[in-house]
Design a protein around this motif. Structure first.
Motif, short mmCIF file in Angstrom:
data_model
loop_
_atom_site.label_atom_id
_atom_site.label_comp_id
_atom_site.label_asym_id
_atom_site.label_seq_id
_atom_site.Cartn_x
_atom_site.Cartn_y
_atom_site.Cartn_z
N UNK A 1 28.56 38.85 46.68
CA UNK A 1 27.40 38.89 47.56
C UNK A 1 27.48 37.97 48.77
N UNK A 2 28.57 37.24 48.94
CA UNK A 2 28.66 36.39 50.12
C UNK A 2 30.13 36.16 50.45
N UNK A 3 30.38 35.54 51.59
CA UNK A 3 31.75 35.27 52.00
C UNK A 3 32.30 34.02 51.33
N UNK A 4 33.63 33.98 51.16
CA UNK A 4 34.21 32.73 50.68
C UNK A 4 33.95 31.62 51.69
N UNK A 5 33.54 30.46 51.21
CA UNK A 5 33.21 29.36 52.13
C UNK A 5 33.33 28.05 51.37
N UNK A 6 33.24 26.97 52.10
CA UNK A 6 33.46 25.67 51.50
C UNK A 6 32.57 24.65 52.18
N UNK A 7 32.14 23.61 51.46
CA UNK A 7 31.34 22.57 52.09
C UNK A 7 31.50 21.26 51.34
N UNK A 8 31.09 20.19 51.97
CA UNK A 8 31.07 18.88 51.33
C UNK A 8 29.71 18.66 50.70
N UNK A 9 29.68 17.96 49.57
CA UNK A 9 28.39 17.62 48.98
C UNK A 9 28.49 16.28 48.26
N UNK A 10 27.33 15.80 47.89
CA UNK A 10 27.29 14.58 47.07
C UNK A 10 26.38 14.81 45.89
N UNK A 11 26.61 14.03 44.86
CA UNK A 11 25.69 14.06 43.73
C UNK A 11 24.81 12.83 43.85
N UNK A 12 23.53 13.07 43.95
CA UNK A 12 22.60 11.95 44.08
C UNK A 12 21.58 12.04 42.96
N UNK A 13 20.61 11.14 43.02
CA UNK A 13 19.61 11.13 41.95
C UNK A 13 18.88 12.46 41.85
N UNK A 14 18.72 13.12 43.00
CA UNK A 14 17.95 14.36 42.95
C UNK A 14 18.83 15.57 42.64
N UNK A 15 20.12 15.34 42.47
CA UNK A 15 21.00 16.45 42.12
C UNK A 15 22.09 16.64 43.16
#
Lengths: 472, 284
Positions: free
Chosen positions: A360-374
């Motif tokens: 249902x979507x294109x292959x893609x990539x991103x940066x993220x962090x895990x924080x207290x809220x998730x």
């Protein structure tokens, strides 16, 4: 899976039913999966009559073919991940009626995401939810209620008045047999009882944490064992797809990774499609040298999925700009780094989320962090890996669903992977490992673990085992 | 237009079968009989018999009553939006043929099947779309049509059958013995043959792949001797009528590029032809 008993069919005569029963056929599946000559022989019914019986039974139970305009809408129900950029990447959020996988190293945030989604699904639509409830199945771990409470209390979209633990059912499924039992019997019963209860929210999310744990073993692997394992995996996949489509539920399965081992293999003849070459594209995140880990459970399991999301650790950290810092960070304790009292922040561990493939979507990539809220995506870090042309249109220069930086195949891009703030902090990996002791593979005391680690079988072995009894 | 009764699109299939059973192979065979005699022979009404005789007497060429649009749509082969696929198929997919599209997870096989769906629907022909693995939802199909002229109404002519993830149901009863599986595949073969030959139905299936272990010399191996692993379409060729089927594999070489490989076709039982595709150039 629904089983249609032969006795319930009105197009069969009593005599026919009793003959079939004597032949050992109880359900319609039994009949359809046998050859007509077998049926004729074992139930002592003439072949011509067997053909008529099969025809009549099929006609009676055939699923009707409906025109699109006569069908109720299906396929657009989705709920938020809690992060607008991630929603965009995924094609609007987590869609129901599909099988999603989140695969990654331990401490990359898989369980965080699953916990977060179990709460977000409960929200009303004005906040991005679908007023649904969740069923969380754990294999080897405990349900992390403390962490869930932390997410509930810190995430900006969530609040105890809108979401509660009462809407999250939990069951422990430590073995394959138990999981199959829950999926084939317990869950369907739970769903129908739940549907009749007008005050409860319909089940909209099923989580399995984590499927790979069911297939750990230190037993000597034999061909028979591998064949059996492959079959159970397929059976589990079928049950999950059934539940997903029948009740329009989002099924989220967590999976583990193993190290990518470069094995020499014989060269391919022309026209042959190499498993190892292909696995790179559907089993790994493969971003600029970070593709050292691959999803476990091989092609058999990969084939079952509608979406694969890969979470990887990177050796990068960043300082956050005020605007990038997830809200409420000052009042909360970051899950992975600490504040010192002067207010000076330690750089936060950056992780990478990759949509490896999706229906249902294109292959893609991103940066993220895990924080207290998730889980929270670092704004502006989304990169499209490939644009799948929508049917009937020429490839647009950017899809409306995804917010992107200049896209294209990543290997051709300038080094936009490393944002300016990161450059001073490319910490070398050994230092990272020693500071945060969350090892991927706990060394086992069992000498078999050591043996198998050194002599790990290629994943493709499991596929072959499944095919050993099949004609080519 | 073919004179062969079985391939004549204006005669309903029940009539075709009745004629065949009575021994008539081509429309020319009917020239020796009369309306009354045919009606007695087949056990049908005089009026039905009359229409059959009329069809047989029609000179070869397009029937006068069909509109231009439907004439175009009844063309011999169907070109999709992917140049590499069209080239691999020798220009396009001929009607009344069967196309199997296989590929690893993430290859555009379902999108390709949807592309053909759009083309048939835009030509006002009914498409029966069967999805077994939650790959192509109703919403996805509807979105396909909001970009093209309305395909909500169609003639009662089924032009295309799509079986999305045909390999998936074969995994649902993994303990079924292999001889039963073969019998099921052969049954599908029969149904496909009949539907494509008698009703000019075009059939497209998408399939997942499975792995084969081979020894270095190419012979089948196991995990002790196997030196390389290759991927092949999951169901094998049993379910596909040889003379009417094309088997295409999508082989990615990067996330946006790769090759489309023709494994076999009616004219080349074992092809190797590979054609490059580039999804970022699609439609250009």
């Amino acid at each position: 899976m629904d089983s249609v008993s032969l006795s319930s069919l009105s197009s069969l005569s009593t005599y026919q039913k009793s003959s079939l029963e004597k032949g050992g056929y109880k359900s319609l599946s039994d009949l359809l999966l046998s050859t007509p000559s077998d049926i004729s022989r074992t139930s002592r019914i003439a072949p011509l009559e067997v053909a008529r019986i099969l025809e009549a039974a099929c006609r009676e139970r055939a699923v009707s073919i409906n025109k699109i305009k006569d069908l109720p809408p299906e396929g657009e129900e989705k709920f938020t991940t809690g992060d607008a950029e991630l929603d965009g990447m995924l094609g609007g959020g987590i869609r129901t009626g599909m099988l999603w996988e989140v695969v990654g190293e331990s401490a990359a945030g898989k369980t965080q995401l699953a916990l977060q989604l179990s709460l977000l699904v409960q929200l009303p639509s004005r906040l991005g939810g679908i007023l649904g409830s969740a069923f969380y199945l754990t294999v080897a771990s405990q349900l992390q209620t403390t962490r869930m409470e932390q997410i509930l209390n810190t995430h900006p979209l969530l609040s105890p008045s809108l979401c509660s633990f009462a809407n999250i059912q939990h069951a422990s499924v430590p073995t394959i047999e138990k999981l199959i039992f829950v999926l084939s019997k317990s869950l369907p019963q739970y769903i129908s009882a739940n549907d009749q209860n007008t005050s409860s929210k319909p089940l909209k999310l099923i989580v399995i944490d984590a499927i790979a744990e069911l297939f750990h073993t230190s037993k000597r692997t034999t061909t028979q064992f591998l064949v059996e394992r492959s079959r159970r995996l397929s059976e589990i996949g079928t049950l999950l797809h059934s539940l997903a489509s029948k009740h329009q539920i989002a099924v989220l399965v967590l999976n583990e990774v193993s190290d990518t081992i470069d094995r020499d293999s014989a060269p391919l003849d022309s026209g042959q499609i190499g498993y190892k070459n292909q696995f790179r594209w559907f089993g790994r995140a493969d971003i600029l040298g970070e593709g050292r880990k691959e999803a476990t459970l091989g092609l058999v399991w990969s084939n079952q999925l509608n979406v694969r999301i890969f979470l990887s650790r990177t050796s990068r950290r960043r300082y956050l700009e005020e605007s990038e810092r997830p809200r409420k960070i000052h009042e909360s304790i970051l899950a992975t780094s600490s504040n010192n009292s002067a207010g000076d922040q330690e750089p936060v561990l950056i992780r990478r989320l990759t949509v490896v493939f999706s229906s249902v979507c294109n292959p893609a990539s991103c940066d993220y962090m895990v924080t207290a809220e998730g889980i929270s995506v670092i704004p502006g870090s989304v990169v499209l890996l490939a644009v799948r042309p929508a049917v009937g249109r020429a490839a647009p220069s950017g899809s409306a669903d995804v917010s992107t930086s200049p896209g294209g195949d990543l290997t051709q891009m300038r080094n936009t992977q490393v944002a300016p703030l990161d450059i001073g902090h490319v910490v070398d990996s050994t230092a990272v490992d020693s500071r945060y002791s969350t090892p991927d593979n706990e060394p086992g005391d069992d000498e078999w673990d050591v043996f198998w680690e050194r002599n790990a079988l290629p994943e493709c072995v499991f596929e072959e085992a499944a095919n050993l009894t099949e004609p080519s | 237009m073919s004179r062969n009764i079985l391939l004549n699109p204006t005669l309903p299939s029940s009539t075709q079968l009745a004629l065949r059973r009575a021994g008539y192979e081509t429309l020319d065979d009917l020239s020796t009989t009369s309306v009354e005699a045919l009606s007695k022979e087949l056990g049908i009404d005089i009026s039905d018999s009359q229409s059959i005789i009329t069809v047989s007497q029609r000179p070869p060429g397009p029937p006068l009553s069909q509109s231009l649009a439907s004439l175009i749509s009844r063309s011999q082969s169907v070109a999709c939006s992917y140049a590499a696929v069209n080239t691999a198929l020798g220009g396009g997919l001929p009607r009344g043929r069967i196309l199997e599209i296989s590929g690893p997870p993430g290859s555009f096989k379902e999108t390709l099947a949807l592309d053909y769906t759009r083309i048939f629907a835009e030509a006002n022909e009914e498409v029966i779309f069967i999805d077994t693995q939650n790959m192509t939802s109703l919403a996805t199909i509807k979105k396909t049509f909001c970009n093209s002229s309305a395909a909500a109404d169609y003639q009662d002519l089924t032009g295309l059958l799509v079986l999305n993830s045909i390999s998936f149901p074969f995994l649902s009863h993994p303990d079924v013995q292999s001889f039963k599986r073969t019998a099921l595949l052969e049954k599908i073969h029969q149904v496909f043959l009949q539907a494509s030959a008698l009703n000019n139905l075009t059939i497209i299936t998408t399939s997942q792949m499975s792995t084969k272990l081979l020894n270095a010399d190419g012979s089948p191996g196991n995990f002790e001797t196997g030196a390389k692993a290759v991927m092949v379409p999951q169901l094998g060729s049993t379910y596909l009528p040889n003379g009417r089927s094309y088997r295409l594999v999508i082989v990615p070489e990067s996330r946006a590029t790769g090759v489309v490989q023709l494994l076999s076709s009616p004219t080349h039982p074992s092809g190797q032809a590979r054609h490059q595709y580039d999804l970022s150039q699609h439609g250009a």
